[in-house]
Design a protein around this motif. Structure first.
Motif, mmCIF file in Angstrom:
data_model
loop_
_atom_site.group_PDB
_atom_site.id
_atom_site.type_symbol
_atom_site.label_atom_id
_atom_site.label_comp_id
_atom_site.label_asym_id
_atom_site.label_seq_id
_atom_site.Cartn_x
_atom_site.Cartn_y
_atom_site.Cartn_z
ATOM 1 N N GLY A 197 0.794 -1.268 0.090
ATOM 2 C CA GLY A 197 -0.019 -0.053 0.071
ATOM 3 C C GLY A 197 0.843 1.195 -0.014
ATOM 4 O O GLY A 197 0.173 2.427 0.241
ATOM 5 N N GLN A 198 2.038 1.207 -0.134
ATOM 6 C CA GLN A 198 2.897 2.418 -0.378
ATOM 7 C C GLN A 198 2.808 2.935 -1.752
ATOM 8 O O GLN A 198 3.198 4.063 -1.724
ATOM 9 N N LEU A 199 2.395 2.246 -2.622
ATOM 10 C CA LEU A 199 2.010 2.710 -3.995
ATOM 11 C C LEU A 199 0.673 2.657 -4.225
ATOM 12 O O LEU A 199 -0.010 1.723 -3.734
ATOM 13 N N ASP A 200 0.214 3.603 -5.156
ATOM 14 C CA ASP A 200 -1.183 3.632 -5.347
ATOM 15 C C ASP A 200 -1.797 3.038 -6.533
ATOM 16 O O ASP A 200 -2.679 2.536 -6.829
ATOM 17 N N VAL A 201 -0.968 2.873 -7.671
ATOM 18 C CA VAL A 201 -0.948 2.180 -9.039
ATOM 19 C C VAL A 201 0.105 2.011 -9.906
ATOM 20 O O VAL A 201 1.227 2.442 -9.555
ATOM 21 N N LEU A 202 -0.001 0.776 -10.497
ATOM 22 C CA LEU A 202 1.000 0.485 -11.328
ATOM 23 C C LEU A 202 0.435 -0.202 -12.787
ATOM 24 O O LEU A 202 -0.521 -0.947 -12.599
ATOM 25 N N PHE A 203 0.682 0.214 -13.803
ATOM 26 C CA PHE A 203 0.429 -0.423 -15.077
ATOM 27 C C PHE A 203 1.626 -1.575 -15.589
ATOM 28 O O PHE A 203 2.337 -1.164 -16.092
ATOM 29 N N ASP A 204 1.267 -2.782 -14.960
ATOM 30 C CA ASP A 204 2.433 -3.537 -15.171
ATOM 31 C C ASP A 204 1.943 -4.510 -16.285
ATOM 32 O O ASP A 204 0.589 -4.521 -16.998
ATOM 33 N N SER A 205 2.740 -5.374 -17.047
ATOM 34 C CA SER A 205 2.697 -6.140 -18.207
ATOM 35 C C SER A 205 1.622 -7.185 -17.826
ATOM 36 O O SER A 205 1.819 -7.610 -16.571
ATOM 37 N N LEU A 206 0.953 -7.724 -18.449
ATOM 38 C CA LEU A 206 -0.244 -8.897 -18.114
ATOM 39 C C LEU A 206 0.291 -10.037 -17.623
ATOM 40 O O LEU A 206 0.102 -10.533 -16.331
ATOM 41 N N PRO A 207 1.287 -10.694 -18.158
ATOM 42 C CA PRO A 207 1.951 -11.901 -17.612
ATOM 43 C C PRO A 207 2.787 -11.650 -16.236
ATOM 44 O O PRO A 207 2.737 -12.771 -15.406
ATOM 45 N N THR A 208 3.150 -10.739 -15.918
ATOM 46 C CA THR A 208 3.848 -10.490 -14.688
ATOM 47 C C THR A 208 3.108 -9.892 -13.714
ATOM 48 O O THR A 208 3.288 -10.190 -12.569
ATOM 49 N N GLY A 209 2.025 -9.627 -13.993
ATOM 50 C CA GLY A 209 1.119 -8.782 -13.078
ATOM 51 C C GLY A 209 -0.043 -9.709 -12.587
ATOM 52 O O GLY A 209 -0.428 -9.692 -11.604
ATOM 53 N N MET A 210 -0.635 -10.452 -13.751
ATOM 54 C CA MET A 210 -1.773 -11.197 -13.190
ATOM 55 C C MET A 210 -1.534 -12.333 -12.206
ATOM 56 O O MET A 210 -2.383 -12.557 -11.540
ATOM 57 N N PRO A 211 -0.511 -13.104 -12.108
ATOM 58 C CA PRO A 211 -0.074 -14.021 -10.958
ATOM 59 C C PRO A 211 -0.338 -13.109 -9.704
ATOM 60 O O PRO A 211 -0.852 -13.927 -8.824
ATOM 61 N N HIS A 212 -0.136 -12.112 -9.381
ATOM 62 C CA HIS A 212 -0.496 -11.420 -7.975
ATOM 63 C C HIS A 212 -1.570 -11.118 -7.996
ATOM 64 O O HIS A 212 -2.182 -11.066 -6.681
ATOM 65 N N VAL A 213 -2.570 -11.117 -8.760
ATOM 66 C CA VAL A 213 -3.814 -10.982 -8.826
ATOM 67 C C VAL A 213 -4.578 -12.324 -8.463
ATOM 68 O O VAL A 213 -5.458 -12.176 -7.642
ATOM 69 N N ARG A 214 -4.110 -13.280 -9.351
ATOM 70 C CA ARG A 214 -4.738 -14.662 -8.955
ATOM 71 C C ARG A 214 -4.397 -14.957 -7.476
ATOM 72 O O ARG A 214 -5.210 -15.866 -6.766
ATOM 73 N N ASP A 215 -3.346 -14.804 -7.075
ATOM 74 C CA ASP A 215 -2.848 -15.039 -5.630
ATOM 75 C C ASP A 215 -3.448 -14.338 -4.708
ATOM 76 O O ASP A 215 -3.418 -14.470 -3.286
#
Length: 322
Positions: A197-215
């Motif tokens: 929560g120290q950052l508010d937003v990140l536009f990350d690439s889908l393959p590197t970002g989605m695993p953190h969403v699924r977890d």
């Protein structure tokens, strides 16, 4: 009569063979595909996946030649200076032919003058990530939240002048919000701070970002494609809230300047056929890449439009590549 037809057919075949450039003939001589990035990355893996099927259709092998360095410009320059016979091609992406020129990088080549566009072969979209502690559940809510807290929110990027920063700045420009930029040396280093929560937003690439969403570690609000993507069908596009918003990392094939039209057309056809192969499409899905088929002219226009978009954002937002 049969002998007459045979001789006519033989003469026509010989004439076609004589007119066909050496690179188009099915031979054992491999085609060198320069990839101006390190082995093992998404660009390299895409090139290897595509080249195998392309080689089958061209009747020869395609050998990957990784030439990383200088943000991709080293390998791109080598390909630009190669003989225009179809034996050397370039597999490259947004950074070398869209962002680099747009941000005023001192490149050893001209992206239009020194290359022959062949095919736009794929796009890698990004996703808008926020911490689970964020009060926003949608893009609209996040914009409202940012407008209520001008200058208090921040966004992470993988560095100045990268597609990650430019995507966020494009978002800020269209949404009309003021959010502070926090550059990192790669989005992987920013993820823990975003989770905390120290950052508010990140536009990350889908393959590197989605695993953190699924977890369950992060929340994804949207994708950066114009329409929903089969790569993340449950996520709406940012464009649903900000019409016209789009940001992709594109991948494409080039040849040196002066590449004969028949070579361009044959390689373009082989690429488009390979991209229609179910095995190739399945592998690209695992890489977070949408396959794209195009004509050389469509590819050239896409790159020109993409470069112009980023050049405008870079100038308006006063972005420098430090």
């Amino acid at each position: 009569m049969r002998r007459h037809h045979f001789l006519r057919g033989l003469a026509a075949a010989l004439a076609l063979g004589a007119a066909m450039p050496a690179a188009l003939a099915q031979s054992s001589k491999p085609i060198r595909l320069v990839v101006p990035f390190p082995a093992g990355g998404a660009t390299d893996l895409f090139a290897r996946t595509l080249s195998q099927k392309m080689g089958e259709r061209l009747g020869t092998s395609i050998v990957i030649d990784n030439k990383p360095g200088a943000g991709g410009s080293l390998g791109s320059d080598m390909a630009a200076k190669a003989t225009a016979d179809g034996q050397t091609l370039l597999f490259t992406t947004t950074s070398t032919h869209s962002i680099g020129p747009a941000i005023g990088a001192k490149l050893p080549y001209d992206t239009v003058r020194d290359f022959t566009p062949i095919a736009h072969v794929g796009n890698a979209p990004s996703i808008m990530l926020v911490p689970n502690s964020s009060p926003a559940k949608t893009v609209k809510e996040w914009i409202e939240y940012a407008k209520k807290n001008p200058g208090k929110l921040n966004y992470a990027s993988s560095g100045n002048g990268t597609i990650v920063q430019l995507t966020a700045e494009l978002f800020k420009a269209q949404a009309g919000v003021f959010v502070t930029h926090i550059p990192y040396k790669g989005t992987g280093l920013a993820i823990p701070d975003l989770v905390a929560g120290q950052l508010d937003v990140l536009f990350d690439s889908l393959p590197t970002g989605m695993p953190h969403v699924r977890d369950g570690r992060l929340r994804a609000l949207a994708v950066t494609t114009l329409k929903r993507t089969p790569l993340a069908p449950d996520l709406p596009p940012v464009a649903d809230t900000l019409p016209g918003f789009e940001s992709n990392t594109w991948f494409g094939l080039y040849g040196p300047k002066g590449l004969p039209a028949e070579v361009v057309n044959r390689v373009n056809t082989a690429a488009n056929q390979a991209l229609s192969d179910p095995e190739v499409r399945a592998k690209l899905t695992t890489l977070g890449i949408e396959p794209v088929t195009s004509t050389p002219a469509q590819f050239a226009k896409m790159v020109a439009d993409d470069q112009a978009k980023w050049k405008r954002i870079i100038a308006e937002r006063k972005i420098v590549n430090e």
